[in-house]
Design an enzyme around this catalytic site. Structure first.
Site, mmCIF file in Angstrom:
data_model
loop_
_atom_site.group_PDB
_atom_site.id
_atom_site.type_symbol
_atom_site.label_atom_id
_atom_site.label_comp_id
_atom_site.label_asym_id
_atom_site.label_seq_id
_atom_site.Cartn_x
_atom_site.Cartn_y
_atom_site.Cartn_z
ATOM 1 N N SER A 189 0.838 -1.197 0.000
ATOM 2 C CA SER A 189 0.000 0.000 0.000
ATOM 3 C C SER A 189 0.876 1.252 0.000
ATOM 4 O O SER A 189 1.674 1.435 -0.916
ATOM 5 C CB SER A 189 -0.960 -0.035 1.201
ATOM 6 N N HIS A 219 -2.779 -0.964 -3.264
ATOM 7 C CA HIS A 219 -3.952 -0.131 -3.005
ATOM 8 C C HIS A 219 -3.848 1.164 -3.804
ATOM 9 O O HIS A 219 -3.044 2.036 -3.494
ATOM 10 C CB HIS A 219 -4.061 0.199 -1.516
ATOM 11 N N ASP A 231 -4.725 -4.945 5.995
ATOM 12 C CA ASP A 231 -5.156 -5.771 4.868
ATOM 13 C C ASP A 231 -4.074 -6.800 4.554
ATOM 14 O O ASP A 231 -2.893 -6.467 4.452
ATOM 15 C CB ASP A 231 -5.420 -4.889 3.643
#
Length: 364
Positions: free
Chosen positions: A181, A208, A306
């Site tokens: 991310s 992401h 995540d």
């Protein structure tokens, strides 16, 4: 903790005012000034030494990319958060900015009303600026902004896994999956080119990012890597030596072909998980169904958790796991979550991750 001192750089009067006002509403943030182009910003950076700048890309005299190039020559330069547009040109320039060391980016909102635009921008600014403040105030700023290629080598640490089902033997990996991310484009730019062209397995990546930006990221990486890098397409069979990046705003998983022989990429509009679409958990779970004892999962820099639940599924099915170490992360969130859960075989710095991936694939 001391205040985070921020300089707002944008050629639009409206955005300079809105961003400045929103930043002033965040506890611990001090707006020290504004600039309407990169040249003026550079002078103010040298004089006032802000901790962070919010930076527009398209500006007269000196644009955001040119300013970032100059910042490379300034000791203890501030971090940068880019304000980007959801266009092909905007995404391409944002990728360049992230590769130059920008901390992250925020999309200029395109909501239906000015109030909705302001609310969306406020939410994004608050999250990213708070994360930057926690990551950098009290630490040397160079820790988060030094390009990974210049980081000194550190030790790779092998860990004892607490949760793996030992009845499933770990074999040579036939697929590599990566979750990443904040700080991801820069990290991938440093790591993926180290993967040899003859790696012999597919690599699936969840970064992401919003739509359009993932395509620009794939294009940028493809020019630098020995393997092919592309944005994943629905229904294509995964092939060795290709890295597939999940499209922004979509979910990506693995499924079986009708004859059961090939493994296909399936792109869906399934709901976000962990407020993320694409989601690392979503991809990892699907890989666990088809590559028992034959997968390598990598968790790299990023905020949040995540990937933790998905990695738990993979580890129970005999996957190898690699986590990026705290020192080389821009944000030590996702790797910390999986490490704290006891789900990581190997912790290593960014400049050793590719080597460890190859080891799990070749097992030499």
């Amino acid at each position: 903790m001391k205040n985070l001192r921020v300089l707002v750089v944008d050629d639009t009067i409206l955005y300079r005012k809105i961003v400045s006002d929103l930043l002033r509403e965040i506890p611990g943030i001090e707006v020290i000034g504004v600039a309407h182009n990169g040249k003026i910003a550079l002078d103010k950076i040298r004089l006032s030494k802000p901790d962070l700048i919010t930076l527009d890309i398209e500006m007269p005299v000196m644009n955001g990319i040119e300013l970032l190039e100059h910042l490379k020559d300034i000791p203890d330069a501030p971090g940068a958060v880019m304000l980007s547009t959801l266009t092909s040109d905007g995404s391409r320039m944002t990728m360049k900015a992230l590769e130059l060391g920008a901390f992250d980016f925020i999309l200029k909102p395109q909501e239906k009303t000015p109030a909705a635009n302001k609310a969306a921008l406020a939410n994004s600014l608050k999250q990213i600026v708070k994360t930057y403040r926690l990551r950098n105030i009290g630490f040397s700023r160079t820790r988060a902004t030094t390009p990974a290629s210049r980081l000194s080598p550190r030790t790779t640490i092998k860990r004892e896994i607490k949760t793996t089902d030992r009845s499933i033997k770990k074999g040579k990996a036939e697929i590599v999956v990566i979750g990443i991310s904040t700080g991801g484009p820069n990290a991938l730019t440093n790591m993926l080119p180290q993967i040899p062209g003859n790696i012999g397995v597919p690599i699936l990546i969840v970064q992401h990012m919003p739509p359009v930006f993932t395509a620009s990221l794939a294009t940028s990486l493809n020019k630098k890597c020995q393997i092919e890098v592309k944005e994943a397409e629905d229904g294509e069979a995964i092939q060795p030596g290709i890295a597939y990046i999940a499209p922004g705003g979509k979910q990506m998983k693995i499924s079986a072909s009708k004859n059961g022989v090939e493994r296909l990429i399936k792109i869906t509009n399934d709901p976000p998980e962990n407020s993320c679409r694409p989601s690392v958990d979503y991809l990892f779970r699907s890989v666990g169904d088809y590559f028992i004892g034959r997968a390598t999962a990598v968790i790299m820099t990023g905020m949040g958790a995540d990937g933790t639940k998905g990695l738990e599924v993979l580890m129970a099915k005999g996957a190898h796991s690699i986590g990026q170490d705290e020192e080389s992360c821009v944000v030590y969130g996702m790797p910390k979550s999986v490490a704290d859960a006891g789900l990581i075989d190997t912790v290593c710095p960014l400049n050793k991750i590719a080597q460890e991936i190859v080891h799990t694939v070749k097992l030499y």
